[in-house]
Design a protein around this motif. Structure first.
Motif, PDB file in Angstrom:
ATOM      1  N   HIS B  12       0.812  -1.287   0.113  1.00 58.13           N
ATOM      2  CA  HIS B  12       0.154   0.146  -0.058  1.00 58.13           C
ATOM      3  C   HIS B  12       0.866   1.269  -0.014  1.00 58.13           C
ATOM      4  O   HIS B  12       2.055   1.138   0.416  1.00 58.13           O
ATOM      5  CB  HIS B  12      -0.947  -0.080   1.192  1.00 58.13           C
ATOM      6  CG  HIS B  12      -2.037   0.991   0.896  1.00 58.13           C
ATOM      7  ND1 HIS B  12      -3.041   0.621   0.303  1.00 58.13           N
ATOM      8  CD2 HIS B  12      -2.139   2.228   1.343  1.00 58.13           C
ATOM      9  CE1 HIS B  12      -4.141   1.698   0.500  1.00 58.13           C
ATOM     10  NE2 HIS B  12      -3.427   2.513   1.133  1.00 58.13           N
ATOM     11  N   THR B  13       0.255   2.349  -0.552  1.00 56.57           N
ATOM     12  CA  THR B  13       1.196   3.668  -0.471  1.00 56.57           C
ATOM     13  C   THR B  13       1.481   3.787   1.090  1.00 56.57           C
ATOM     14  O   THR B  13       0.974   3.759   1.802  1.00 56.57           O
ATOM     15  CB  THR B  13       0.307   4.777  -1.108  1.00 56.57           C
ATOM     16  OG1 THR B  13       1.316   6.059  -1.215  1.00 56.57           O
ATOM     17  CG2 THR B  13      -0.913   5.139  -0.213  1.00 56.57           C
ATOM     18  N   PRO B  37       1.304  10.602   0.332  1.00 59.60           N
ATOM     19  CA  PRO B  37       1.062   9.416  -0.374  1.00 59.60           C
ATOM     20  C   PRO B  37       1.448   9.480  -1.710  1.00 59.60           C
ATOM     21  O   PRO B  37       2.093  10.613  -2.202  1.00 59.60           O
ATOM     22  CB  PRO B  37      -0.572   9.626  -0.602  1.00 59.60           C
ATOM     23  CG  PRO B  37      -0.776  11.175  -0.214  1.00 59.60           C
ATOM     24  CD  PRO B  37       0.482  11.363   0.538  1.00 59.60           C
ATOM     25  N   LEU B  64       0.001   0.562  -4.226  1.00 60.17           N
ATOM     26  CA  LEU B  64      -1.218   0.343  -4.443  1.00 60.17           C
ATOM     27  C   LEU B  64      -2.026   1.390  -3.791  1.00 60.17           C
ATOM     28  O   LEU B  64      -2.303   1.262  -2.553  1.00 60.17           O
ATOM     29  CB  LEU B  64      -1.425  -1.095  -4.052  1.00 60.17           C
ATOM     30  CG  LEU B  64      -0.607  -2.264  -4.645  1.00 60.17           C
ATOM     31  CD1 LEU B  64      -0.869  -3.593  -4.161  1.00 60.17           C
ATOM     32  CD2 LEU B  64      -0.685  -2.270  -6.311  1.00 60.17           C
ATOM     33  N   GLU B  65      -2.793   2.036  -4.143  1.00 63.03           N
ATOM     34  CA  GLU B  65      -3.738   3.060  -3.591  1.00 63.03           C
ATOM     35  C   GLU B  65      -5.177   2.734  -3.491  1.00 63.03           C
ATOM     36  O   GLU B  65      -5.837   2.567  -2.165  1.00 63.03           O
ATOM     37  CB  GLU B  65      -3.591   4.516  -4.192  1.00 63.03           C
ATOM     38  CG  GLU B  65      -2.293   5.021  -4.133  1.00 63.03           C
ATOM     39  CD  GLU B  65      -2.481   6.629  -4.164  1.00 63.03           C
ATOM     40  OE1 GLU B  65      -3.333   7.080  -3.911  1.00 63.03           O
ATOM     41  OE2 GLU B  65      -1.391   7.110  -4.657  1.00 63.03           O
ATOM     42  N   ASP B  66      -5.898   2.333  -4.427  1.00 67.88           N
ATOM     43  CA  ASP B  66      -7.171   2.095  -4.510  1.00 67.88           C
ATOM     44  C   ASP B  66      -7.632   0.634  -4.985  1.00 67.88           C
ATOM     45  O   ASP B  66      -7.923   0.137  -5.861  1.00 67.88           O
ATOM     46  CB  ASP B  66      -7.888   2.935  -5.559  1.00 67.88           C
ATOM     47  CG  ASP B  66      -9.498   2.779  -5.257  1.00 67.88           C
ATOM     48  OD1 ASP B  66      -9.943   2.024  -4.452  1.00 67.88           O
ATOM     49  OD2 ASP B  66     -10.112   3.432  -6.166  1.00 67.88           O
ATOM     50  N   GLN B 104      -1.241   3.768 -11.905  1.00 69.08           N
ATOM     51  CA  GLN B 104      -0.178   3.475 -10.975  1.00 69.08           C
ATOM     52  C   GLN B 104      -0.223   1.988 -10.250  1.00 69.08           C
ATOM     53  O   GLN B 104       0.751   1.183 -10.314  1.00 69.08           O
ATOM     54  CB  GLN B 104      -0.458   4.150  -9.637  1.00 69.08           C
ATOM     55  CG  GLN B 104       0.711   4.383  -8.702  1.00 69.08           C
ATOM     56  CD  GLN B 104       0.313   5.553  -7.868  1.00 69.08           C
ATOM     57  OE1 GLN B 104      -0.096   6.869  -8.254  1.00 69.08           O
ATOM     58  NE2 GLN B 104       0.137   5.468  -6.534  1.00 69.08           N
ATOM     59  N   GLU B 105      -1.297   1.439 -10.349  1.00 66.24           N
ATOM     60  CA  GLU B 105      -1.444   0.016  -9.805  1.00 66.24           C
ATOM     61  C   GLU B 105      -1.159  -0.847 -10.763  1.00 66.24           C
ATOM     62  O   GLU B 105      -0.495  -2.009 -10.467  1.00 66.24           O
ATOM     63  CB  GLU B 105      -2.989  -0.077  -9.283  1.00 66.24           C
ATOM     64  CG  GLU B 105      -3.631   0.326  -8.071  1.00 66.24           C
ATOM     65  CD  GLU B 105      -3.792   1.696  -7.986  1.00 66.24           C
ATOM     66  OE1 GLU B 105      -3.849   2.369  -8.939  1.00 66.24           O
ATOM     67  OE2 GLU B 105      -4.231   2.102  -7.068  1.00 66.24           O
TER      68      GLU B 105
END
Lengths: 497, 458
Positions: B12-13, B37, B64-66, B104-105
């Motif tokens: 995760h970020t 972030p 991985l943000e969302d 990004q992911e």
């Protein structure tokens, strides 16, 4: 000439590295480890063990050839001192035997006296050496003929060794290596000197016995003759076993001088052979064996690899053999969505009371821990997509309609795109949304004051980006409530005290 | 020679991916670390090599943000196109051009799909949340072994057990606890050993890497001890002469001596920091009570001595050998000063042993002073504390070493006796000008001292 050349023996290159490192100001005013660029790139190019790289670095430094030459000169001086000592010992040995042979003033030689004068002290020091090696090896390296000679060499260096940079480097390196092998260097010198002494005796005996006629005899005034005969017999046991000619029992008995004329008819060639055999077997052979052994040990220590845990080397290793040689970006950042500074929340004036029912939810925060709630809808903790959907449908189905939605967010979490996506949907579902940021104290403990402030800014930006007004954001630490927190809380819930 | 092991660091970020990279690569300057972030939004490669041979290719990936939205999106693709999860992930990666908002992911997952093993970094202080479960769900569908790395486990707030249970539920039993800030040698070795177990064809190169890491660690400990020992010998052998019965000369000599010792200590501090590949100008170290590579506390201040549990009496130097946890901040001004006022009177002169009684000095009217055992013990104690702090500092650490957490180890009682030979050999000290040629015996004393100090750095 460069010393890094592979044709130069490894131990010489190690010695050079030691010498060059010795002059490195690891501490002191000039200590700043900026590696010399040319040597550094040579060492980094070099493929091999870390020690190889270190050696390459130091031998590529300017001044390395001079340091090696200096070390060689010091070692030559040591060899010269040892050689001179050896010559002296040789002469002393020859003189000792000559004295023993001429003590009776003519052609007679007292056999036991001759043997004892050459072997006596030698055997005694040999025994002392063996005992010290077994019991106190450190002392053996410091108290002996060899140590004295080494001391003489050091003294000479201090007086005549010169003051140059190269010399002082070389002296430190040679001193360090000799220090590590000290016991065996000293032992080698001691055994060597005794070997020279004994050899001098043997050579002198050879010359005298070749060119003159001697008569060997033995005598005693108060001791029992039988014990002398037994002693001689014992001495000749090993030579006899190894095939040397030794005098027969009768010849031994016949060689006793009891006053008057010389004993006649004794086996002079047998006596001479026994004398040589004693010197060789009891003197020269053990010393030679120990000399070779000590030399072997000293040589092994002398050639030991560099001690890479010394600060001069250890500090350099990351430059020569970094864990990571290089890094590179293999896929650049996607466009857009950089986080901006979304403004700050000043300490807000109290919001007007809600126009209707209040709903409460926690974004990844338990709502049960919050302060006592007023009448209203507790939607609980939103954790994940399913919980979000449930909360949204509850909000939509609530009658009368919820007028104000309180969203508690934990500042120790990071406001990422997942958060903004969720907040956006929540904000759209209620006429008025208020963000409550909790966990400020825990955040400061975790990140420190400055970064904690950045984190709050990020949360404010994220909430602002989804349409929540800046005056609808409150930092309120629900985990560590006080009277003011409670008052604020009640106002937000629309309850008056 | 096998191809290098490819590893991607994902998570995760803000979980500390770049910090992990820094600590594993010993490179303070790698990438950018901050608490904001999405600090890392590109994929960056670092190649760990040994003897010129690349052993590991380590990829730092964007956070991985969302994951909640991503999992829904992947499920959508899967159902729409009637394909399995892994194919859906590959489709997402190929879909870059489409504005799906998961660029990004996709970048991170694209890297995961190409490597031999993924290190999933979690901040063990965070409670296990749905987004974490979704991240694990997605990573579990990438058809690549995943090794969870629990970061920040040394923090009091870490929920290590909660995380282990959650990961066990996801069938992940090979887990590594490895704090990127508080460096743990065993943790790093466990990390590589676990990878070697998961991917046994990489066992030989990883074993060599572990062996070299252990060797380097030994070198660092030994070299640190050596630097401290060298400082102690220099200071123990230092001396300063002055006209007897001349108070002004005595004071001047004392000041001169103190300045020299302080400078020498500052050099040792600089050398230690450089040895461990940290920088003293670095922001990270600015809060240490070292300013410009120098301790702010005066080693001659009785209050400082008291702060370390070293009392002003001559033989009391052994007090520090008790291995007290010390608070460096206390020493100078506050508590310590009050406690030490009684001892302070006339103490500064007792800091030096006077050698006025020597016959030659008597005749010439010259007295000599040397540094007291108490001051030597103090120097040994705090330099050892600093070396320990540096040894247990991860290169991913951004927050400065907290001075209050420095601990002084139990220094063996044999320390001062081992320094004795240096006491009457002024030519051994660089503080007295030129050192003697060769200096074999001095080196022996330094070596034997460092053997005494090194175990305290374990």
């Amino acid at each position: 000439m460069t010393v890094s050349n592979r044709s130069i023996p490894l131990q010489d290159r190690r010695l050079t590295a030691d010498a060059m490192a010795a002059s490195l100001p690891v501490t002191g005013p000039a200590r700043s480890l900026v590696p010399e660029p040319r040597a550094l790139s040579a060492a980094r190019r070099h493929t091999g063990s870390i020690e190889d790289k270190v050696i390459t670095y130091f031998t590529e430094l300017p001044g390395a050839p001079a340091a090696l030459a200096g070390a060689h000169r010091l070692l030559r001086i040591l060899s010269l001192v040892a050689l001179l000592g050896g010559l002296l010992a040789l002469v002393a040995g020859a003189a000792t035997l000559r004295t023993a042979f001429s003590a009776e003033g003519g052609i007679e030689v007292n056999f036991h006296w001759a043997v004892a004068s050459l072997l006596g002290l030698n055997t005694l020091t040999l025994i002392i050496w063996l005992v010290m090696i077994a019991l106190a090896p450190r002392a053996a390296g410091e108290n002996s003929l060899g140590a004295a000679l080494l001391g003489l060499w050091r003294m000479g260096l201090r007086k005549f060794g010169g003051r140059g940079n190269a010399t002082s480097r070389a002296a430190t390196a040679v001193g360090r290596r000799i220090g590590a092998a000290r016991l065996w260097v000293v032992s080698s010198i001691s055994h060597g000197l005794w070997l020279a002494f004994l050899s001098g005796g043997v050579v002198m005996a050879l010359i005298l016995l070749s060119t003159q006629q001697y008569v060997f005899r033995w005598e005693t005034t108060i001791l029992n003759a039988r014990s002398y005969i037994a002693l001689t017999d014992a001495l000749s046991w090993l030579p006899r076993t190894l095939g040397f000619t030794v005098p027969s029992d009768a010849a031994i008995r016949a060689a006793q001088w009891t006053g008057g004329d010389l004993p006649a008819g004794a086996d002079q060639a047998g006596w001479a052979s026994l004398l040589f055999a004693c010197l060789l077997l009891y003197g020269i052979a053990p010393r030679l064996v120990l000399l070779l052994f000590s030399l072997w040990r000293a040589r092994r220590l002398w050639r030991a690899p560099l001690d890479l845990s010394r600060p001069e080397f250890a500090a350099l290793i990351p430059h020569l053999a970094p864990v990571v040689e290089q890094t590179r970006i293999v896929s650049p950042a996607p466009d857009g969505q950089a986080w901006g500074d979304g403004g700050r929340i000043s300490r807000p004036a109290d919001l007007p009371p809600p126009g209707g029912p209040v709903a409460l939810l926690g974004w990844e925060v338990e709502t049960g821990n919050a302060l006592p709630q007023g009448p209203g809808l507790d939607l609980g903790m939103i954790d994940g997509g399913a919980a979000l959907e449930r909360a949204l449908s509850a909000l939509a189905g609530q009658r009368p309609r919820v007028a104000r939605l309180l969203v508690i967010a934990d500042l120790t979490g990071t406001p990422d795109r997942g958060v903004t996506a969720g907040l956006k949907r929540l904000a759209a579902a209620a006429p008025e949304t208020v963000m409550l940021f909790t966990g400020g104290a825990a955040l400061v403990e975790r990140l420190g004051q400055r970064e904690a402030a950045d984190r709050l800014t990020d949360w404010v930006s994220a909430a602002h980006a989804v349409g929540i007004a800046l005056d609808h954001m409150v930092e309120i630490d629900l985990e560590r409530p006080n009277a003011e927190t409670a008052r604020q809380w009640r106002a937000l819930m629309g309850r008056t005290a | 020679m096998t191809a290098p092991l490819q590893m991607a660091v994902v998570g995760h970020t803000n979980a500390g991916k770049t910090s992990l990279m820094r600590t594993l690569t010993r490179k303070r300057g790698f990438g950018e670390v901050s608490s904001r972030p999405a600090t890392t939004r590109h994929v960056e490669l670092a190649e760990i090599s040994l003897g010129g041979e690349p052993l590991i290719q380590l990829y730092d990936t964007p956070g991985l943000e969302d994951s909640v939205g991503l999992l829904a999106h992947l499920d959508n693709i899967r159902q729409r196109e009637n394909i399995d999860w892994t194919r859906a992930i590959d489709r997402l990666i190929a879909d870059k051009a489409l504005e799906n908002g998961f660029g990004q992911e996709a970048k991170a997952l694209a890297q995961v799909r190409q490597v031999d093993v993924a290190l999933y970094v979690v901040d063990a202080r965070d409670p296990v949340r749905a987004r974490h479960r979704d991240e694990l769900e997605i990573l579990g569908r990438c058809a690549v072994p995943v090794l969870p790395v629990l970061n920040f486990v040394a923090d009091g707030a870490a929920r290590e057990e909660e995380w282990r249970q959650e990961l066990a539920r996801k069938n992940m039993h090979a887990i590594v606890a490895f704090d990127t800030v508080v460096f743990d040698e065993a943790g790093e070795i466990t990390l590589y050993n676990k990878i070697a177990t998961m991917l046994d064809r990489f066992k030989p190169p990883l074993d060599r890497l572990v062996a070299s890491l252990k060797a380097r660690r030994r070198q660092l400990r030994q070299a640190s001890a050596n630097l401290i020992a060298d400082l102690l010998v220099d200071v123990a052998a230092a001396r300063q002469s002055y006209e007897q019965k001349d108070a002004a000369a005595e004071t001047e000599a004392a000041e001169h001596m103190k300045a020299a010792v302080r400078d020498r200590e500052a050099d040792c501090v600089k050398a230690l920091i450089a040895l461990h590949e940290f920088a003293d100008e670095d922001y990270a170290l600015s809060d240490l009570p070292i300013e410009h590579g120098r301790w702010t506390q005066d080693p001659f201040d009785p209050a400082t001595l008291a702060g370390y549990g070293i009392s002003a009496g001559t033989a009391a130097a052994t007090g520090a050998a008790a291995g007290l946890a010390i608070d460096l901040m206390v020493g100078g001004l506050t508590l310590g000063a009050a406690a030490a006022t009684g001892a302070a009177v006339g103490f500064l002169f007792d800091t030096f042993r006077k050698h006025g009684g020597k016959l030659m000095d008597k005749l010439s009217g010259v007295a000599t002073m040397t540094v007291s055992d108490a001051t030597l013990t103090l120097l040994a104690t705090r330099e050892t504390a600093l070396a320990r702090a540096l040894l247990s500092r991860g290169h991913g650490a951004v927050k400065p070493i907290e001075a209050g957490t420095l601990t002084a180890p139990a220094l063996p009682r044999s320390l001062l006796p081992a320094l004795k030979p240096a006491r009457d050999k002024p030519h051994w000290s660089s503080l007295n000008g030129r050192m003697s040629l060769g200096g074999g015996r001095r080196q022996e004393v330094v070596d034997s001292l460092s053997k005494i100090i090194a175990p305290a750095l374990q």
